[in-house]
Design an enzyme around this catalytic site. Structure first.
Site, short mmCIF file in Angstrom:
data_model
loop_
_atom_site.label_atom_id
_atom_site.label_comp_id
_atom_site.label_asym_id
_atom_site.label_seq_id
_atom_site.Cartn_x
_atom_site.Cartn_y
_atom_site.Cartn_z
N ASN A 39 -0.57 -22.78 8.54
CA ASN A 39 -0.63 -21.87 7.39
C ASN A 39 0.10 -20.58 7.72
OD1 ASN A 39 -2.86 -21.51 9.17
ND2 ASN A 39 -4.04 -20.43 7.61
N GLU A 41 0.29 -16.94 6.08
CA GLU A 41 -0.24 -16.02 5.07
C GLU A 41 0.72 -14.86 4.85
OE1 GLU A 41 -4.25 -15.14 6.34
OE2 GLU A 41 -4.91 -17.17 5.84
N CYS A 50 -0.12 -23.17 2.82
CA CYS A 50 -1.04 -23.98 3.63
C CYS A 50 -0.29 -24.75 4.71
CB CYS A 50 -1.76 -24.98 2.74
SG CYS A 50 -3.05 -24.26 1.72
N GLU A 52 -0.54 -27.89 5.39
CA GLU A 52 -0.04 -29.17 4.88
C GLU A 52 1.31 -28.99 4.20
OE1 GLU A 52 -2.99 -27.82 4.51
OE2 GLU A 52 -4.60 -29.30 4.45
N CYS A 83 -6.75 -28.47 0.51
CA CYS A 83 -7.10 -27.83 -0.77
C CYS A 83 -6.56 -28.67 -1.93
CB CYS A 83 -6.53 -26.41 -0.82
SG CYS A 83 -4.76 -26.34 -1.17
N CYS A 86 -2.78 -28.96 -2.13
CA CYS A 86 -2.19 -29.78 -1.07
C CYS A 86 -2.49 -31.26 -1.29
CB CYS A 86 -2.68 -29.32 0.29
SG CYS A 86 -1.88 -27.78 0.80
N1 THU Z 1 -5.63 -23.56 4.43
C1 THU Z 1 -4.73 -24.50 4.87
O1 THU Z 1 -3.69 -24.16 5.46
N2 THU Z 1 -5.02 -25.80 4.66
C2 THU Z 1 -6.18 -26.26 4.13
O2 THU Z 1 -6.36 -27.46 4.04
C3 THU Z 1 -7.22 -25.31 3.70
C4 THU Z 1 -6.82 -23.89 3.70
C5 THU Z 1 -5.35 -22.16 4.73
C6 THU Z 1 -4.89 -21.31 3.57
C7 THU Z 1 -5.26 -19.92 4.04
O3 THU Z 1 -4.22 -19.42 4.86
C8 THU Z 1 -6.49 -20.15 4.91
O4 THU Z 1 -6.50 -21.53 5.23
C9 THU Z 1 -7.80 -19.77 4.24
O5 THU Z 1 -7.92 -20.37 3.00
#
Ligand code: THU
Length: 130
Positions: A39, A41, A50, A52, A83, A86
């Site tokens: 991920n 941000e 994310c 994925e 999520c 994804c």
């Molecule tokens: N996140 C992912 O990268 N993948 C997931 O399957 C769930 C959430 C990340 C997004 C964000 O940077 C952090 O987790 C909190 O939501």
């Protein structure tokens, strides 16, 4: 599990200063190649991506489009599922029977298929031109 090892390794590179929740994802394609993502941000929160999505982008950039297996890992009390967004992104490139392994850094894991994660998914045939 080698795919999970790749997800665990890339998770270390996650850029998650806002949530402090690092996620790693890795996928194996039908040709056997492995792509990983973490991920990423952003201070403008909705611009974050994310793990994925990163792995999928790396796969497509390399010229591949068919996913055979997925692994996701995070430091979480229970295995973290992809999520909603994804799930749709995975379904673009994976058949319904593709297995998604969700793991915690503590060693717990669970599996679900892409179809189980996204029943009734929106698909090209809903547009009548798929
Ligand atoms: N996140 C992912 O990268 N993948 C997931 O399957 C769930 C959430 C990340 C997004 C964000 O940077 C952090 O987790 C909190 O939501």
């Amino acid at each position: 599990m080698p795919l999970l090892d790749a997800a665990r390794a890339v998770r270390e590179n996650a850029h998650a200063p806002y949530s402090r929740f690092k996620v790693g994802a890795a996928l194996r394609t039908t040709t056997g190649a492995v792509f990983s993502g973490c991920n990423v941000e952003n201070v403008a929160y909705p611009e974050g991506t994310c793990a994925e999505a990163g792995a999928i982008a790396a796969m497509v950039a390399a010229g591949e489009t068919r996913i055979a297996e997925v692994a996701v890992i995070a430091d979480s009390p229970s295995p973290v599922p992809p999520c909603g967004g994804c799930r749709q992104k995975l379904a673009e490139f994976a058949d319904g029977d593709v297995v998604v392994t969700m793991a915690t850094t503590a060693g717990q894991s669970a599996t679900l298929t892409v179809a189980e994660l996204l029943p009734g998914r929106f698909a090209a045939d809903h547009m009548g031109n798929g």
